[in-house]
Scaffold this motif. Structure first.
Motif, PDB file in Angstrom:
ATOM      1  N   TYR A  26       0.859  -1.181   0.000  1.00  0.00           N
ATOM      2  CA  TYR A  26       0.000   0.000   0.000  1.00  0.00           C
ATOM      3  C   TYR A  26       0.894   1.230   0.000  1.00  0.00           C
ATOM      4  N   CYS A  28       1.005   5.551   0.389  1.00  0.00           N
ATOM      5  CA  CYS A  28       0.288   6.761   0.802  1.00  0.00           C
ATOM      6  C   CYS A  28       0.686   7.916  -0.109  1.00  0.00           C
ATOM      7  N   SER A  40      -7.829   0.077   1.323  1.00  0.00           N
ATOM      8  CA  SER A  40      -6.907   1.086   1.847  1.00  0.00           C
ATOM      9  C   SER A  40      -6.333   0.610   3.177  1.00  0.00           C
ATOM     10  N   PRO A  59      -4.030   7.656   4.573  1.00  0.00           N
ATOM     11  CA  PRO A  59      -4.509   6.408   3.984  1.00  0.00           C
ATOM     12  C   PRO A  59      -3.643   6.024   2.789  1.00  0.00           C
ATOM     13  N   GLY A  74      -3.188   3.335  -0.648  1.00  0.00           N
ATOM     14  CA  GLY A  74      -3.913   2.493  -1.597  1.00  0.00           C
ATOM     15  C   GLY A  74      -2.961   1.531  -2.290  1.00  0.00           C
TER      16      GLY A  74
END
Length: 115
Positions: A33, A35, A54, A63, A65
């Motif tokens: 992930y 940010c 997320s 957050p 993704g």
């Protein structure tokens, strides 16, 4: 004072708990992930678990993704509002004037009773 060679804080037979005592762990998959600041988080999930879209970045809290090129935007924070700002949202200036006039009339009436 107690004598002996015992190591403090341990018990006889205590040792690291391994897979033989706990059982085998589930097969895992690591997902990346990103940010908005470019930080990469790599939590691992069980293969049969549902992976979230997320994940909060442990470094900056934004957050993250799965798409490195298009990470989610930082959430917009509302500025601090005072009590007066909330009152002004609910009441017009004319309402405020009417409430003030009513309160002043009540105070004047109370003062007349004391004199």
């Amino acid at each position: 004072m107690a004598g002996g060679n015992a190591i403090r804080g341990t018990r006889v037979g205590a040792g690291p708990m391994g897979e033989s005592e706990r059982g085998e762990s589930a097969p895992r998959e690591t997902i990346s992930y990103w940010c908005a600041n470019g930080h990469e988080s790599r939590p691992s999930f069980a293969l049969d678990a549902e992976k979230p879209d997320s994940w909060d970045c442990p470094r900056c809290g934004l957050p993250g993704g799965r798409d490195k090129e298009a990470p989610p935007a930082a959430p917009r924070t509302e500025p601090y509002k005072t009590h007066l700002a909330y009152v002004k949202e609910r009441r017009s200036d004319a309402d405020g004037e009417a409430i003030l006039a009513e309160a002043l009339a009540k105070l004047r009436k109370q003062r007349e009773g004391l004199s």
